[in-house]
Design an enzyme around this catalytic site. Structure first.
Site, short mmCIF file in Angstrom:
data_model
loop_
_atom_site.label_atom_id
_atom_site.label_comp_id
_atom_site.label_asym_id
_atom_site.label_seq_id
_atom_site.Cartn_x
_atom_site.Cartn_y
_atom_site.Cartn_z
N GLY A 113 2.28 2.56 11.11
CA GLY A 113 3.30 3.60 11.08
C GLY A 113 3.98 3.90 12.41
O GLY A 113 4.67 4.91 12.53
N LYS A 166 0.01 4.25 -0.29
CA LYS A 166 -0.64 5.45 0.27
C LYS A 166 -0.43 6.64 -0.68
O LYS A 166 -0.38 6.45 -1.89
CB LYS A 166 -0.14 5.73 1.69
CG LYS A 166 -0.26 4.47 2.56
CD LYS A 166 -0.11 4.71 4.02
CE LYS A 166 -0.28 3.37 4.75
NZ LYS A 166 -0.32 3.51 6.19
N GLU A 207 -7.12 4.99 7.86
CA GLU A 207 -6.86 6.40 7.56
C GLU A 207 -8.11 7.06 6.95
O GLU A 207 -8.33 8.25 7.12
CB GLU A 207 -5.64 6.53 6.64
CG GLU A 207 -4.35 6.31 7.42
CD GLU A 207 -3.19 5.73 6.61
OE1 GLU A 207 -3.25 5.73 5.36
OE2 GLU A 207 -2.21 5.28 7.25
N HIS A 218 -9.81 1.36 4.95
CA HIS A 218 -8.53 1.61 5.63
C HIS A 218 -8.75 2.59 6.78
O HIS A 218 -9.53 3.54 6.65
CB HIS A 218 -7.51 2.18 4.65
CG HIS A 218 -6.12 2.13 5.19
ND1 HIS A 218 -5.66 3.06 6.12
CD2 HIS A 218 -5.11 1.25 5.00
CE1 HIS A 218 -4.42 2.75 6.45
NE2 HIS A 218 -4.06 1.66 5.78
N SER A 265 3.07 -1.71 10.47
CA SER A 265 4.51 -1.72 10.77
C SER A 265 5.23 -3.02 10.40
O SER A 265 6.21 -3.38 11.06
CB SER A 265 4.74 -1.41 12.25
OG SER A 265 4.35 -0.08 12.54
N ASN A 304 0.86 -1.18 0.00
CA ASN A 304 0.00 0.00 0.00
C ASN A 304 0.90 1.23 0.00
O ASN A 304 1.50 1.56 1.02
CB ASN A 304 -0.92 -0.02 1.24
CG ASN A 304 -1.77 1.24 1.35
OD1 ASN A 304 -1.78 2.07 0.44
ND2 ASN A 304 -2.48 1.37 2.46
N GLU A 343 -5.68 -4.61 10.59
CA GLU A 343 -4.65 -3.58 10.82
C GLU A 343 -5.01 -2.80 12.08
O GLU A 343 -5.82 -1.87 12.03
CB GLU A 343 -4.61 -2.59 9.64
CG GLU A 343 -4.25 -3.22 8.32
CD GLU A 343 -3.63 -2.20 7.36
OE1 GLU A 343 -2.49 -2.41 6.97
OE2 GLU A 343 -4.27 -1.18 7.04
P1 13P Z 1 2.81 0.73 7.74
O1 13P Z 1 3.32 -0.59 7.22
O2 13P Z 1 3.55 1.91 7.18
O3 13P Z 1 2.66 0.73 9.21
O4 13P Z 1 1.32 0.91 7.14
C1 13P Z 1 0.43 -0.13 7.26
C2 13P Z 1 -0.77 0.17 6.45
O5 13P Z 1 -1.53 1.07 6.78
C3 13P Z 1 -1.02 -0.62 5.25
O6 13P Z 1 -2.29 -0.44 4.75
#
Ligand code: 13P
Length: 244
Positions: A174, A13, A101, A99, A205, A11, A168
């Site tokens: 992150g 982002k 976010e 997600h 992470s 991903n 997640e």
């Molecule tokens: P990180 O691997 O950067 O923690 O992000 C995970 C994530 O949100 C994948 O969708």
């Protein structure tokens, strides 16, 4: 060492431009030389890169997905939005929905449900994200939160074969933190109990340093990787270590 079919989903982002596509070459080469037939790699770049990435990966077994879609199933006056039909049209095979976010930005379970329905109708497979916040974890509400997200997100949907669940935990995205192995095993198990044939991935992470610990949790069907997936060397390292 695992013989299981494992997903490795990148991903990206809101990162990456056309020059980022050069990094695919390395991963593609690695996949070709690796004897593992049980590895599925999916890249979810920003929407602007779906078309050029799909073209670049035309002869590869790596597939391309999107990071979100609008819930409307057909075209419409929704300035700035992209629906699942459009994503399919430019080469996406998958779409990430729910997600954290986006949930944090106001996406509700009901909206997520509509998005999943529209994606399935357009012929996309869905990477459906669920996860609890740190506060919910502290209050021991993880199971309850996940059950509710699944129940509402998948309301009136039974096409489970086209859906991958990505667990997640919000607090692990992150931050460098990952759940304790026994807790993660139990959480994945409880998700699988809802529907036995759910494929459940872990995200949050994931990196070359903690993959040895994560891969030992044998009910995980793969990983959804953010930051580390932007560096082809780290991404390859994660895949290699999963099998060693
Ligand atoms: P990180 O691997 O950067 O923690 O992000 C995970 C994530 O949100 C994948 O969708």
């Amino acid at each position: 060492m695992t013989n299981k079919y494992m997903y490795f989903i990148a991903n990206w982002k809101m990162f990456g431009g056309l020059n980022s596509l050069n990094s695919l070459h390395k991963v593609n080469k690695f996949l070709k030389t690796s004897k593992k037939k049980s590895t599925k790699i999916i890249y979810c770049p920003p929407s602007t890169l779906i078309r050029p990435m799909s073209k670049k990966l035309k002869k590869s077994s790596i597939e391309v997905g999107a990071q979100n879609c609008h819930e409307h199933e057909t075209y419409g006056a929704f300035t700035g939005s992209i629906n699942s039909l459009m994503l399919k049209n430019v080469g996406a095979k998958y779409v990430i929905i729910g997600h954290s976010e986006n949930r944090q930005a106001g996406e509700t379970d009901k909206l997520i449900n509509l998005k999943i329905k529209s994606a399935l109708k357009s012929g996309l497979k869905v990477i459906f994200c669920i996860g609890e916040t740190f506060k919910q974890k502290r209050k021991r509400r993880t199971k309850q939160v996940l059950n509710k997200q699944i129940k509402l997100g998948l309301n009136k949907i039974n096409n489970y074969k086209k859906i991958l669940i990505a667990y997640e935990p919000v607090w692990s995205i992150g931050t460098g933190l990952i759940p304790k192995s026994n807790e993660l095993f139990q959480t994945i198990n409880s998700i699988k109990k809802i529907k036995r044939n759910f494929k459940v991935l872990y995200g949050g992470s994931v990196n070359p340093k903690n993959i040895n610990e994560l891969k030992s949790i044998n009910n995980i069907d793969g990983f959804l990787i953010g930051g580390a997936s932007q560096d082809p060397n780290k991404f390859i390292d994660i895949i290699k270590k999963t099998y060693n």
